[in-house]
Design a protein around this motif. Sequence first.
Motif, PDB file in Angstrom:
ATOM      1  N   ARG A   1       0.821  -1.357   0.081  1.00  0.00           N
ATOM      2  CA  ARG A   1       0.022  -0.164   0.146  1.00  0.00           C
ATOM      3  C   ARG A   1       0.591   1.116  -0.140  1.00  0.00           C
ATOM      4  O   ARG A   1       1.801   1.194   0.312  1.00  0.00           O
ATOM      5  N   SER A   2      -0.075   2.742  -0.735  1.00  0.00           N
ATOM      6  CA  SER A   2       1.014   3.854  -0.672  1.00  0.00           C
ATOM      7  C   SER A   2      -0.870   4.241  -1.274  1.00  0.00           C
ATOM      8  O   SER A   2      -0.873   4.542  -2.259  1.00  0.00           O
ATOM      9  N   GLY A   3      -0.820   5.285   0.042  1.00  0.00           N
ATOM     10  CA  GLY A   3      -1.439   5.956   0.580  1.00  0.00           C
ATOM     11  C   GLY A   3      -3.013   4.770  -0.215  1.00  0.00           C
ATOM     12  O   GLY A   3      -3.249   4.284   0.482  1.00  0.00           O
ATOM     13  N   LYS A   4      -3.782   5.060  -0.883  1.00  0.00           N
ATOM     14  CA  LYS A   4      -4.825   4.190  -1.527  1.00  0.00           C
ATOM     15  C   LYS A   4      -4.453   3.243  -2.119  1.00  0.00           C
ATOM     16  O   LYS A   4      -5.854   2.944  -2.564  1.00  0.00           O
ATOM     17  N   ALA A   5      -4.139   3.683  -2.766  1.00  0.00           N
ATOM     18  CA  ALA A   5      -3.571   2.093  -3.286  1.00  0.00           C
ATOM     19  C   ALA A   5      -2.426   1.485  -3.569  1.00  0.00           C
ATOM     20  O   ALA A   5      -1.873   1.764  -2.296  1.00  0.00           O
ATOM     21  N   LEU A   6      -2.562   0.263  -4.159  1.00  0.00           N
ATOM     22  CA  LEU A   6      -1.214  -1.170  -3.694  1.00  0.00           C
ATOM     23  C   LEU A   6      -0.552  -1.640  -5.225  1.00  0.00           C
ATOM     24  O   LEU A   6      -0.617  -0.673  -5.692  1.00  0.00           O
ATOM     25  N   ILE A   7       0.710  -1.153  -4.779  1.00  0.00           N
ATOM     26  CA  ILE A   7       1.611  -0.908  -6.137  1.00  0.00           C
ATOM     27  C   ILE A   7       2.831  -1.529  -6.043  1.00  0.00           C
ATOM     28  O   ILE A   7       3.450  -1.676  -4.569  1.00  0.00           O
ATOM     29  N   HIS A   8       3.689  -2.250  -7.115  1.00  0.00           N
ATOM     30  CA  HIS A   8       4.677  -3.062  -6.906  1.00  0.00           C
ATOM     31  C   HIS A   8       5.128  -2.146  -8.521  1.00  0.00           C
ATOM     32  O   HIS A   8       4.842  -2.556  -9.591  1.00  0.00           O
ATOM     33  N   THR A   9       6.836  -2.273  -8.141  1.00  0.00           N
ATOM     34  CA  THR A   9       7.611  -2.076  -9.894  1.00  0.00           C
ATOM     35  C   THR A   9       8.290  -2.897 -10.134  1.00  0.00           C
ATOM     36  O   THR A   9       9.487  -3.233  -8.839  1.00  0.00           O
ATOM     37  N   TRP A  10       8.449  -3.048 -11.582  1.00  0.00           N
ATOM     38  CA  TRP A  10       9.795  -4.240 -11.400  1.00  0.00           C
ATOM     39  C   TRP A  10      10.928  -3.173 -11.665  1.00  0.00           C
ATOM     40  O   TRP A  10      10.947  -1.949 -12.585  1.00  0.00           O
ATOM     41  N   PRO A  11      12.640  -3.235 -11.801  1.00  0.00           N
ATOM     42  CA  PRO A  11      13.043  -2.727 -12.125  1.00  0.00           C
ATOM     43  C   PRO A  11      13.277  -2.462 -13.894  1.00  0.00           C
ATOM     44  O   PRO A  11      12.985  -2.982 -14.269  1.00  0.00           O
ATOM     45  N   SER A  12      13.709  -1.429 -14.612  1.00  0.00           N
ATOM     46  CA  SER A  12      13.941  -1.318 -15.502  1.00  0.00           C
ATOM     47  C   SER A  12      14.749  -2.843 -16.663  1.00  0.00           C
ATOM     48  O   SER A  12      15.939  -2.879 -15.634  1.00  0.00           O
ATOM     49  N   ARG A  13      14.583  -2.973 -17.718  1.00  0.00           N
ATOM     50  CA  ARG A  13      15.670  -3.918 -17.881  1.00  0.00           C
ATOM     51  C   ARG A  13      14.744  -3.615 -19.432  1.00  0.00           C
ATOM     52  O   ARG A  13      13.872  -3.289 -19.800  1.00  0.00           O
ATOM     53  N   ASN A  14      15.387  -4.892 -20.520  1.00  0.00           N
ATOM     54  CA  ASN A  14      15.323  -4.843 -21.813  1.00  0.00           C
ATOM     55  C   ASN A  14      14.034  -5.898 -22.280  1.00  0.00           C
ATOM     56  O   ASN A  14      14.430  -6.844 -21.675  1.00  0.00           O
ATOM     57  N   LEU A  15      13.050  -5.241 -22.252  1.00  0.00           N
ATOM     58  CA  LEU A  15      11.398  -6.042 -22.771  1.00  0.00           C
ATOM     59  C   LEU A  15      11.905  -6.391 -24.076  1.00  0.00           C
ATOM     60  O   LEU A  15      10.249  -7.639 -24.091  1.00  0.00           O
ATOM     61  N   GLY A  16      12.224  -6.173 -24.671  1.00  0.00           N
ATOM     62  CA  GLY A  16      11.969  -6.263 -26.341  1.00  0.00           C
ATOM     63  C   GLY A  16      11.067  -5.692 -26.690  1.00  0.00           C
ATOM     64  O   GLY A  16      10.404  -4.923 -26.395  1.00  0.00           O
ATOM     65  N   SER A  17      11.240  -5.289 -28.010  1.00  0.00           N
ATOM     66  CA  SER A  17      10.044  -4.186 -29.153  1.00  0.00           C
ATOM     67  C   SER A  17       8.824  -5.000 -29.744  1.00  0.00           C
ATOM     68  O   SER A  17       9.108  -5.847 -29.778  1.00  0.00           O
ATOM     69  N   GLY A  18       8.234  -4.528 -29.210  1.00  0.00           N
ATOM     70  CA  GLY A  18       7.009  -4.816 -29.269  1.00  0.00           C
ATOM     71  C   GLY A  18       5.963  -6.031 -28.452  1.00  0.00           C
ATOM     72  O   GLY A  18       5.016  -6.803 -28.440  1.00  0.00           O
TER      73      GLY A  18
END
Length: 126
Positions: free
Chosen positions: A90-107
């Motif tokens: 929880r962050s304020g009224k929401a539930l949040i998770h961030t995965w670190p930046s990485r190359n996910l591929g185009s499209g």
Amino acid sequence: MRAGRAAGAPAVLVMALAGGALAAATAPAAADSSACTHDFSGPQICIRLDGQGATNSVTGIWTNPPAGMASRSVSLYLRGRLDSTATATRSGKALIHTWPSRNLGSGTKVCVKFRGSARSACQTTG
């Protein structure tokens, strides 16, 4: 002089709104984009991609979880396959998770789904 300014003000407003609508209509995940489910009667699930092209961090957001819910599992799917599961907190009224930046591929179709919800939010990388 005032009448001229007042007459020009609506035109400026229309131009600003048109520019905003055009920006909102650009291709998904060009850079820093987000999408949410559109059925407001249940869980509102969102995904945010932060980055450029194929390299992005992914954030899963449940904007309206039950008041007492402090955390929930959230899964990341790439091209329809489970990539990883983490705990959104929880962050304020929401539930949040961030995965670190990485190359996910185009499209690449990137989706997040929270445990207990049949809904998922998806974006496609640039």
